[in-house]
Design a protein around this motif. Structure first.
Motif, PDB file in Angstrom:
ATOM      1  N   ARG A  19       0.827  -1.215   0.000  1.00  0.00           N
ATOM      2  CA  ARG A  19       0.000   0.000   0.000  1.00  0.00           C
ATOM      3  C   ARG A  19       0.859   1.260   0.000  1.00  0.00           C
ATOM      4  N   TRP A  20       2.070   1.195   0.562  1.00  0.00           N
ATOM      5  CA  TRP A  20       2.959   2.352   0.536  1.00  0.00           C
ATOM      6  C   TRP A  20       3.439   2.621  -0.880  1.00  0.00           C
ATOM      7  N   VAL A  21       3.769   1.545  -1.596  1.00  0.00           N
ATOM      8  CA  VAL A  21       4.289   1.688  -2.953  1.00  0.00           C
ATOM      9  C   VAL A  21       3.196   2.174  -3.899  1.00  0.00           C
ATOM     10  N   THR A  22       1.986   1.626  -3.775  1.00  0.00           N
ATOM     11  CA  THR A  22       0.916   2.008  -4.696  1.00  0.00           C
ATOM     12  C   THR A  22       0.423   3.429  -4.448  1.00  0.00           C
ATOM     13  N   ARG A  23       0.645   3.965  -3.253  1.00  0.00           N
ATOM     14  CA  ARG A  23       0.207   5.330  -2.960  1.00  0.00           C
ATOM     15  C   ARG A  23       1.212   6.399  -3.397  1.00  0.00           C
ATOM     16  N   LEU A  24       2.376   5.998  -3.848  1.00  0.00           N
ATOM     17  CA  LEU A  24       3.357   6.980  -4.313  1.00  0.00           C
ATOM     18  C   LEU A  24       2.845   7.689  -5.558  1.00  0.00           C
ATOM     19  N   GLU A  25       3.112   8.983  -5.648  1.00  0.00           N
ATOM     20  CA  GLU A  25       2.703   9.713  -6.853  1.00  0.00           C
ATOM     21  C   GLU A  25       3.487   9.161  -8.037  1.00  0.00           C
TER      22      GLU A  25
END
Length: 79
Positions: A19-25
């Motif tokens: 979820r951290w990676v997918t939320r990156l702009e």
């Protein structure tokens, strides 16, 4: 930020919550750029030659920075 970068380099992408990676702009030099760069840096066979996207990125950066500086000089308040 530096500690996070070092931890990511040591632990690898698989240990970072998805979820951290997918939320990156994912704009200019965003998530996809960083993932490509990380893959290139971890690939030992690619160390002999730089990736092709770097040259375009440097030219894009130079143009973007030149335009930014020109814009700031034009807009600079005169005292």
């Amino acid at each position: 930020a530096i500690n996070g970068n070092m931890a990511g380099a040591v632990c690898g992408l698989s240990n970072i919550p998805r979820r951290w990676v997918t939320r990156l702009e994912n704009g200019y030099k965003g998530r996809d750029y960083i993932l490509r760069l990380a893959k290139h840096l971890s690939d030992r066979s690619a160390l002999d030659q730089p990736p092709k996207f770097f040259l375009c990125d440097y030219m894009d950066d130079a143009l973007r920075n030149t335009l930014f500086i020109a814009s700031m000089l034009i807009r600079k308040p005169m005292f």
